[in-house]
Design a protein around this motif. Structure first.
Motif, PDB file in Angstrom:
ATOM      1  N   ASN A 203       0.843  -1.204   0.000  1.00 23.51           N
ATOM      2  CA  ASN A 203       0.000   0.000   0.000  1.00 23.51           C
ATOM      3  C   ASN A 203       0.879   1.255   0.000  1.00 23.51           C
ATOM      4  OD1 ASN A 203       0.975  -0.549   2.515  1.00 23.51           O
ATOM      5  ND2 ASN A 203      -0.971  -0.410   3.563  1.00 23.51           N
ATOM      6  N   HIS A 205      -0.189   4.607  -0.409  1.00 19.64           N
ATOM      7  CA  HIS A 205      -0.746   5.837   0.170  1.00 19.64           C
ATOM      8  C   HIS A 205      -0.638   5.857   1.687  1.00 19.64           C
ATOM      9  CE1 HIS A 205      -2.354   6.033  -3.909  1.00 19.64           C
ATOM     10  NE2 HIS A 205      -2.408   7.341  -3.716  1.00 19.64           N
ATOM     11  N   TYR A 206      -0.836   4.707   2.303  1.00 23.81           N
ATOM     12  CA  TYR A 206      -0.682   4.644   3.758  1.00 23.81           C
ATOM     13  C   TYR A 206       0.759   4.955   4.145  1.00 23.81           C
ATOM     14  CZ  TYR A 206       0.526   2.435   8.161  1.00 23.81           C
ATOM     15  OH  TYR A 206       1.064   2.196   9.385  1.00 23.81           O
ATOM     16  N   THR A 489       2.034   7.424  -5.728  1.00 19.63           N
ATOM     17  CA  THR A 489       1.204   8.450  -5.087  1.00 19.63           C
ATOM     18  C   THR A 489       1.152   9.744  -5.901  1.00 19.63           C
ATOM     19  OG1 THR A 489       3.067   9.178  -3.742  1.00 19.63           O
ATOM     20  CG2 THR A 489       1.554   7.583  -2.733  1.00 19.63           C
ATOM     21  N   ASP A 494      -5.747   6.918  -4.190  1.00 21.75           N
ATOM     22  CA  ASP A 494      -5.717   5.876  -3.169  1.00 21.75           C
ATOM     23  C   ASP A 494      -6.693   4.744  -3.492  1.00 21.75           C
ATOM     24  OD1 ASP A 494      -5.355   4.442  -0.897  1.00 21.75           O
ATOM     25  OD2 ASP A 494      -5.793   6.086   0.499  1.00 21.75           O
TER      26      ASP A 494
END
Lengths: 716, 323
Positions: A203, A205-206, A489, A494
């Motif tokens: 992941n 965006h996290y 990103t 997201d």
């Protein structure tokens, strides 16, 4: 037709030809390599750190400690309780203390040995029960991480109406993801002073959010891109190397590479939660389940990671794919000074499935009923009410998975030391009772292609291919006409994490929605009456090419804080495995011979991918059932952590059930975790069938099974 | 990795010269398959100053039939054993054994001498110092064997101070063939039985000594059997293994050797069982008698008692297959 037909995985050729670029393949002039100094104590105060000798080693450029962190020295997916670098206290063997940056990896590692750390030991807490009772606190907030309940009906009334009550305790241990690529990341500062990170991740965006907190920089100053990733299984959901790489880039301005050795990965990567499950089932003589009462106690290790998710998800799935009128589940997670437990394929459900499936077989035997019949009788179907009082309205293919297995089950022929076992499961797609949306965007490119911008991390499971197929099917174009910009990103929105078997269902739907918009645009522009994509692009390029976006957030509801009632997931996948084993009853050796695996996936977008997931799930299930065990302080690498090889694999027949989910793209749900969940349970039941020995603790390796067989023989 | 001097030798004399000069401070690098993890994991305290690469020493890579024996040079690759026609024809047990060892890639590098001299696999002993500090065990500056009170499920039933098992399957097989090892040092040569290569505290040869060749007597081992029990099918060390060779005359066993792997610091020859079998005709009663007696005087550690029953079962299987 791009969907439901055999299509090669988009990334396959680059990977087998060695063209794919993994994070540790990156190199830039002037690059420094980082290595982490880690705690050698399970629980201790840090009294003093002396780095002077390390600085005198030639090639050491910078040593970074907690005090150098400009923002918050903490991270965590749900609870920010994990320090990036420890300065006051360490909470497990492997807790990071500082980063050494040097001109080569060798020098960096050499420097680690020159650093002196003085500890003051605190008594370590090594079991959840000690954690519950001990006055020693691992975190100031207390040793209980979380406590969840699932309540439906009146469980005591259910038991009083039962003809039979079966009560047992099930125990599972730590497992490692054992992905082929260890955690690694590369980063640099671009010409505008922005920090760019390429990492092996599930992941992007996290990770950007966490880096922004740690560096006290706005998210716009940070770009996280997923490098080709060699597997995740949940272990690359938490921050791994990203924070260290970003901090090092920020402080030095140099390109930085950090990668874990296999030993380091085993030491610090999150593990599958060991669960202690006390399970009581009440049923009528005819097999109808009346009540299920479960107590789950988990060891989450020193930091929360996904402990809360596992705690809740295991509780919600505790009944298995059966309708039970009265349910009471009590689930607790405790901090310990053991390795960090976190997300691993199934978030606690493989463990609980081992329990509920064994219970079902014990019930069937006690009531003299066929194990398939008792599952059929209680199985969830359309209109059923789950333990969280959710009414299942659409796409409930559970009984159909049993139907597909039934002919083989009825025809099974038991030989000496041979046995057959069933295992079933249900699994909610996506995050539990919270919003978990995804975005996708489509544009046309100057060379006449459709470009899909997706934040989905393809970690090898095949989301790139599946998303491309969904878009192409919707647009009526060939897969060669699509290009994918993935998990960056700067360019993609997201899509949430690659976890919880959610990407085909949720991001697939977002891509589908975007494709519908593009399709009506293309219709207007005459694409379907012969106009070329390139010409349509030409027409719009000066006035700005429109972007077509799609969004999907599965309809769920927040759960009641006391009873967990509500709609935790919009839809569920279902599966049944029938496993045949041969047991060498004098030595305890188990060979898994054959698996019939029926999976309700809603719709198989890519049949080969679905099968691949199932084969892989079964391999992992064999490991979970028979050989994998991470022993803290002993397991260090693959030479002490055994995973099955191709020679340990059985023959597998896959049966795909397509009970279409109306909210999913073309009816699709997911299969990533469901592939694994019923496997170990069905193996354990097959071992019982072959030997008459019940397995209550996993892994059931040779010496354990042998001991059980001996005890049984002694009892006669 | 720690810094060391890397020296390449071209013949046995050069090697022996260096060994006599550097002794404990030298290590031989043959296939390097085990040595690599020694350096990488840094699980020892004393690391060699000199690493002697013996790959160019061609004179120790041979298989030849001389004077009633098969002689195998210690630098012969394991993969060579698996495909050599003499081995396939006369010593099928060696081929069978070798094919259970590690993976094809490793067998292509690993040598006979290296396999016999590989370091023990004990998880306390091998735990790398780089991860949470070294574990001090009886072989590593510690007072006692950590396995005795700890997790000893894969440890030896027979040991002394240290309870690591001899990890070499090849040693188990060679013991059952009654093979001898020719050990050389500068100016001297001696012969030992394979099982005497191992002591509970390490190898039973001096730091200036090296295995030159394995010598296997011909003509006696007519029936050869190897069974290896592992947790995982390939790429795994034996939990228990049994290697056995028999000679029959007139329906009776005239000679035999049975060797157990995975239960002791060395390949454990079962002399008592061999005596019972010699001149005997195998029947079910005898098999049961032998199974009862095997390892009957051994006191297992807390978690490895299961190895006794596995060993008995495997021996029973071998004997029943001969009936």
């Amino acid at each position: 037709m791009p969907i439901s037909t055999q299509i090669d995985k988009i990334d396959a050729y680059d990977k087998v030809l060695g063209k794919a670029k993994y994070a540790s393949d990156f190199y830039m002039e002037g690059m420094l390599v980082g290595a982490l100094l880690r705690s050698t104590r399970p629980h201790a105060h840090i009294k003093r750190i002396d780095v002077s000798k390390a600085y005198s080693l030639e090639g050491v450029v910078r040593i970074i400690q907690a005090k150098d962190i400009p923002g918050e020295n903490s991270f965590g997916i749900i609870r920010k309780d994990q320090p990036l670098l420890c300065d006051k206290k360490v909470r497990f063997i492997g807790d990071p203390i500082l980063i050494v940056l040097a001109v080569t990896e060798k020098v960096a590692k050499e420097a680690l040995r020159l650093i002196e750390v003085e500890y003051e030991d605190i008594e370590p807490i090594l079991t959840p029960s000690d954690s519950e009772r001990s006055p020693i606190l691992i975190h100031e907030s207390g040793n209980l991480l979380t406590h969840k309940k699932v309540i439906k009906g009146n469980v005591e009334k259910g038991f009083s109406e039962s003809d039979i009550i079966v009560e047992n305790t099930y125990i599972t241990t730590w497992l490692d993801h054992a992905y082929i690529e260890t955690e690694s990341g590369f980063g640099y500062m671009d010409g505008n002073g922005r920090i760019v990170i390429y990492s092996s991740t599930q992941n992007v965006h996290y990770k950007r959010k966490e880096i922004s907190r740690i560096l006290a920089l706005p998210e716009e100053k940070i770009r996280v891109v997923q490098a080709t990733t060699g597997g995740g299984f949940g272990g690359k959901l938490d921050m791994t190397i990203e924070g260290y790489v970003a901090l090092s880039v920020y402080l030095t301005g140099k390109p930085i590479l950090i990668r874990y050795s296999r030993e380091e990965s085993f030491l610090v990567s999150t593990k599958r939660h060991p669960l202690y499950i006390h399970y009581t089932t009440g049923a009528k003589k005819n097999g109808t389940l009346c009540a299920v009462k479960v107590s789950i106690i988990g060891d989450t290790g020193p930091y929360a990671s996904y402990g809360e998710t596992v705690c809740l998800r295991a509780a919600i799935h505790a009944t298995g794919p059966y309708e039970v009128e009265n349910v009471y589940v009590d689930s607790k997670m405790f901090y310990t000074n053991n390795p960090i437990s976190g997300a691993m394929r199934g978030f606690g459900v493989p463990q609980i499935a081992f329990a509920h499936e064994t219970q079902m077989d014990i019930l069937a035997e006690s009531l003299n009923l066929d194990p398939l019949y008792i599952r059929m009788k209680n199985g969830l179907k359309r209109g059923s009410k789950t333990a969280t009082s959710q009414i299942l309205e659409e796409s409930v293919g559970y009984l159909e998975t049993l139907e597909r297995i039934k002919p083989f089950w009825l025809e099974r022929k038991k030989g000496k030391d041979r046995g057959f076992g069933l295992g079933s499961m249900f699994y909610g797609m996506g995050n539990t009772g919270i919003t978990n949306p995804s975005w996708a965007e489509l544009k046309l490119s100057s060379d006449g292609k459709v470009v899909l911008y997706t934040g989905v991390c393809d970690i090898g499971q095949g989301s790139d291919t599946v998303l491309a197929q969904i878009v192409c099917e919707t647009l009526g174009i060939d897969v060669s006409k699509i290009e994918i910009v993935r998990a960056d990103t700067d360019y993609t929105k997201d899509a949430g994490s690659t976890s919880a078997s959610r990407q085909t269902y949720i991001s697939g739907k977002a891509a589908y929605e975007a494709a519908l918009k593009l399709r009506s645009f293309l219709e207007r522009e005459g694409f379907y009456s012969g106009k070329k994509l390139k010409d349509i692009f030409e027409k719009y390029k000066d006035m700005g090419m429109p972007v077509f976006d799609g969004f999907f957030d599965p309809p769920t509801t927040k759960l009641d804080p006391e009873t967990s009632s509500g709609k935790p997931y919009a839809t569920y996948a279902f599966a049944t495995h029938m496993t045949e084993v041969a047991v060498d009853s004098s030595t305890g050796y188990v060979k898994v011979l054959k698996v019939h695996a029926a999976h309700d996936v809603g719709k198989a977008i890519n049949i080969q991918n679905v099968k691949g997931q199932i084969y892989g799930g079964i391999a992992m299930g064999i490991g979970f059932a028979l050989m994998e065990e991470f022993v803290p302080g002993k397991t260090k690498s693959f030479n002490t952590y055994y995973i099955p090889t191709s020679l340990d694999m059985p023959e597998v027949d896959v049966f795909i059930v397509e009970s279409e989910e109306p909210t999913g793209p073309f009816g699709a749900k997911g299969v990533g975790e469901p592939a694994l969940i019923p496997s170990a349970a069905s193996i354990a039941n097959a071992i019982y069938d072959a030997t008459g020995v019940r397995i209550f603790e996993l892994p059931c390796d040779m010496e354990k099974l042998k001991l059980l067989l001996e005890r049984k023989r002694e009892r006669g | 990795m720690r810094r060391f001097e890397h020296v390449e030798v071209e013949n046995l004399d050069e090697l022996l010269e260096l060994l006599s000069e550097f002794k404990e401070e030298a290590r031989i690098n043959a296939g390097g398959t085990d040595l690599l993890s020694l350096f990488k994991d840094r699980y020892l305290f004393n690391y060699p100053k000199v690493l002697i690469n013996v790959k160019p020493v061609k004179e120790l890579d041979y298989l030849e039939l001389v004077n009633g024996a098969l002689r195998i040079g210690s630098l012969t690759k394991l993969s060579t054993l698996a495909r050599n026609p003499v081995i396939i024809d006369r010593f099928p047990i060696l081929r069978e054994t070798v094919l259970t060892i590690a993976s094809p890639q490793i067998r292509n590098m690993a040598t006979v001498g290296g396999n016999l001299c590989q370091d023990i696999r004990c998880w306390y002993y091998r735990y790398p110092s780089s991860l949470g500090g070294p574990l001090l065990c009886a072989r590593k500056k510690g007072k006692s064997c950590l396995a005795v009170k700890g997790d000893n499920r894969y440890h030896a039933l027979i040991g002394e101070k240290c309870y690591a098992v001899c990890p070499s399957d090849l040693a188990t097989a060679l013991s059952s063939l009654k093979a001898k090892l020719v050990i050389v040092k500068k100016g001297a040569e001696r012969k030992i039985d394979v099982w005497d290569l191992y002591t509970p505290q390490g190898l039973g040869i001096g730091p200036d000594e090296v295995i030159k060749e394995v010598e296997i007597p011909l003509e006696w081992a007519k029936e050869q059997k190897f069974i290896k029990y592992t947790l995982r099918k390939p790429i795994d060390f034996a939990i228990v293994s049994v290697a056995s060779c028999f000679k029959f005359e007139g329906g009776r066993i005239s000679d035999c050797a049975i060797s157990l792997g995975g239960v002791s610091f060395r390949p454990e020859r079962l002399k008592e069982a061999e005596d019972l079998l010699r001149d005997a005709k195998i029947d079910e009663g005898l098999v049961e008698e032998i199974k009862r007696r095997v390892l009957s005087n051994v006191r297992p550690l807390s978690k490895n008692g299961y190895k006794i029953t596995i060993a008995r079962e495997l021996i029973g299987r071998v004997l029943l297959s001969l009936m």
